[in-house]
Design a protein around this motif. Structure first.
Motif, PDB file in Angstrom:
ATOM      1  N   SER A  54      66.913  24.128  75.784  1.00 50.20           N
ATOM      2  CA  SER A  54      66.224  23.901  74.366  1.00 50.20           C
ATOM      3  C   SER A  54      67.700  22.562  74.123  1.00 50.20           C
ATOM      4  N   THR A  55      69.390  23.326  74.528  1.00 50.24           N
ATOM      5  CA  THR A  55      70.867  23.258  74.173  1.00 50.24           C
ATOM      6  C   THR A  55      71.447  22.566  75.790  1.00 50.24           C
ATOM      7  N   TYR A  56      71.034  23.222  76.926  1.00 50.11           N
ATOM      8  CA  TYR A  56      71.489  22.539  77.893  1.00 50.11           C
ATOM      9  C   TYR A  56      71.234  20.926  78.283  1.00 50.11           C
ATOM     10  N   LEU A  57      69.550  21.247  78.440  1.00 44.77           N
ATOM     11  CA  LEU A  57      68.654  19.478  78.473  1.00 44.77           C
ATOM     12  C   LEU A  57      69.279  17.975  78.437  1.00 44.77           C
ATOM     13  N   PRO A  58      69.395  18.004  77.271  1.00 48.33           N
ATOM     14  CA  PRO A  58      69.267  17.259  76.625  1.00 48.33           C
ATOM     15  C   PRO A  58      71.011  16.933  76.572  1.00 48.33           C
TER      16      PRO A  58
ATOM     17  N   ALA B 203      79.490  21.323  73.389  1.00 51.13           N
ATOM     18  CA  ALA B 203      81.124  21.438  74.013  1.00 51.13           C
ATOM     19  C   ALA B 203      81.210  22.111  75.422  1.00 51.13           C
ATOM     20  N   ARG B 204      80.753  23.836  75.816  1.00 52.50           N
ATOM     21  CA  ARG B 204      80.583  23.770  76.921  1.00 52.50           C
ATOM     22  C   ARG B 204      79.106  23.278  77.955  1.00 52.50           C
ATOM     23  N   ALA B 205      78.362  23.280  77.357  1.00 53.53           N
ATOM     24  CA  ALA B 205      76.954  22.661  77.988  1.00 53.53           C
ATOM     25  C   ALA B 205      77.388  21.300  79.156  1.00 53.53           C
ATOM     26  N   TYR B 206      78.410  20.411  78.084  1.00 51.29           N
ATOM     27  CA  TYR B 206      79.052  18.985  78.255  1.00 51.29           C
ATOM     28  C   TYR B 206      80.139  19.516  79.688  1.00 51.29           C
ATOM     29  N   ASP B 207      80.196  20.130  79.333  1.00 49.60           N
ATOM     30  CA  ASP B 207      81.792  20.539  80.584  1.00 49.60           C
ATOM     31  C   ASP B 207      80.462  20.860  81.833  1.00 49.60           C
TER      32      ASP B 207
ATOM     33  N   ALA C  74      69.223  17.015  67.738  1.00 52.44           N
ATOM     34  CA  ALA C  74      67.317  16.188  67.937  1.00 52.44           C
ATOM     35  C   ALA C  74      66.577  17.149  68.698  1.00 52.44           C
ATOM     36  N   ALA C  75      67.014  18.020  69.517  1.00 49.30           N
ATOM     37  CA  ALA C  75      65.902  18.609  69.901  1.00 49.30           C
ATOM     38  C   ALA C  75      66.057  20.231  69.424  1.00 49.30           C
ATOM     39  N   CYS C  76      67.050  20.300  69.312  1.00 44.26           N
ATOM     40  CA  CYS C  76      67.024  21.982  69.113  1.00 44.26           C
ATOM     41  C   CYS C  76      67.238  21.689  66.473  1.00 44.26           C
TER      42      CYS C  76
END
Length: 316
Positions: free
Chosen positions: A242-246, A287-291, A266-268
């Motif tokens: 739910s953190t990574y997919l958005p 920040a890590r997911a965006y990277d 919004a998702a979490c």
């Protein structure tokens, strides 16, 4: 000036629980603070995770001494994070064990991580003056190793990347009990700032393949029984996905870090906002997911300065 991190304002002492999760096996938990594990063998005791300071490590030792007078011979550190390792000196163990990958991360980023976490977690680092320096292992392994505490066999393994590149699990086969470090959490947010989102699910599958009857997770209550174990595995997977997919969707269209932050909230928020350390973890996770979504495979090193810059960018 950015507002303080959520963890900087959390100065309330947490209530400690010391829960038996199998024969001679215990989970030291404290309302979402970092957990430790205890494995009592025929001849000696193994500790899993050393806490942030000798002051906190001594609280673990007090609990150990309430159930056994056997010497503490081994400390296993499932990864390199400061809040997990800097209390190791208090145990006086013969061996401090880490994976080769985790030991390499102490070399690569241990001091930066200490400085970063010291800034973020003032309560956990009370009494920091007693920390003798970075914690280095006396013993490392590449894939797996076996330790015998008398007749009791303990297996220490790397089964996949998740929370960090150097994650290890500790498996006690005679009790089908596992100590997972921060690969698994229970009603606590996963800290993903140094994680591998796209590999985390496969690592959870590898945990499940052991069919553990009990788990001491990285944070949150001890997991006793298959139903509770399965619920924690499912919730951890849901949190990570739910953190990574958005974020991946935002990154795919060239969106900004701030847009990724809004999408994750919004998702979490509806599912996880009451989890321990949720507000603290969220900016680092985004920040890590965006990277990662933009192709940066190896997590960038967090420093006290980078922490602040990232947090200010998200609030601008």
């Amino acid at each position: 000036m950015a507002k303080a991190f959520a963890s900087q304002g959390d100065m309330t002492e947490k209530e400690i629980s010391f829960t038996k999760i199998g024969p001679g096996l215990y989970a030291f938990t404290a309302e979402g603070d970092p957990n430790s594990g205890v494995i009592i063998g025929d001849e000696s005791v193994m500790i899993v995770e050393a806490q942030a300071t000798p002051r906190l490590a001594n609280k673990v030792i007090e609990c150990v001494r309430s159930v056994t007078d056997k010497p503490i011979s081994h400390v296993v550190l499932t990864h390199y994070h400061a809040v997990r390792v800097l209390g190791a000196s208090a145990f006086g163990a013969d061996q401090i064990i880490m994976s080769d990958a985790a030991r390499g991360m102490v070399e690569e980023r241990g001091q930066e991580d200490w400085d970063s976490e010291f800034q973020r977690f003032p309560r956990l680092f009370e009494g920091h003056e007693s920390i003798p320096g970075l914690t280095y292992p006396t013993t490392t392994f590449s894939d797996s190793m076996t330790v015998y505490l008398g007749n009791r066999r303990v297996e220490i393994k790397q089964i996949g990347r998740a929370h960090t590149a150097g994650d290890s699990i500790v498996w006690v086969p005679d009790a089908q009990t596992m100590f997972t470090g921060d690969i698994v959490e229970y009603h606590s947010a996963c800290y993903c700032g140094d994680g591998y989102f796209r590999e985390w699910g496969a690592t959870l599958d590898a945990v499940k393949a052991y069919n553990p009857q009990s788990i001491a997770p990285g944070r949150g209550d001890a997991l006793i029984g298959v139903e509770m174990v399965d619920a924690a595995l499912a919730a951890t997977r849901d949190f990570v996905d739910s953190t990574y997919l958005p974020v991946a969707q935002v990154a795919a269209r060239g969106g900004t870090l701030k847009e990724a932050w809004d999408a994750v909230r919004a998702a979490c928020d509806p599912k996880f906002k009451d989890y321990a350390i949720y507000e603290h973890c969220l900016p680092f996770n985004v920040a890590r997911a965006y990277d990662e979504a933009r192709g940066i495979d190896h997590p960038r090193i967090w420093t006290a300065e980078r922490d602040i810059a990232m947090w200010e960018a998200l609030q601008s």
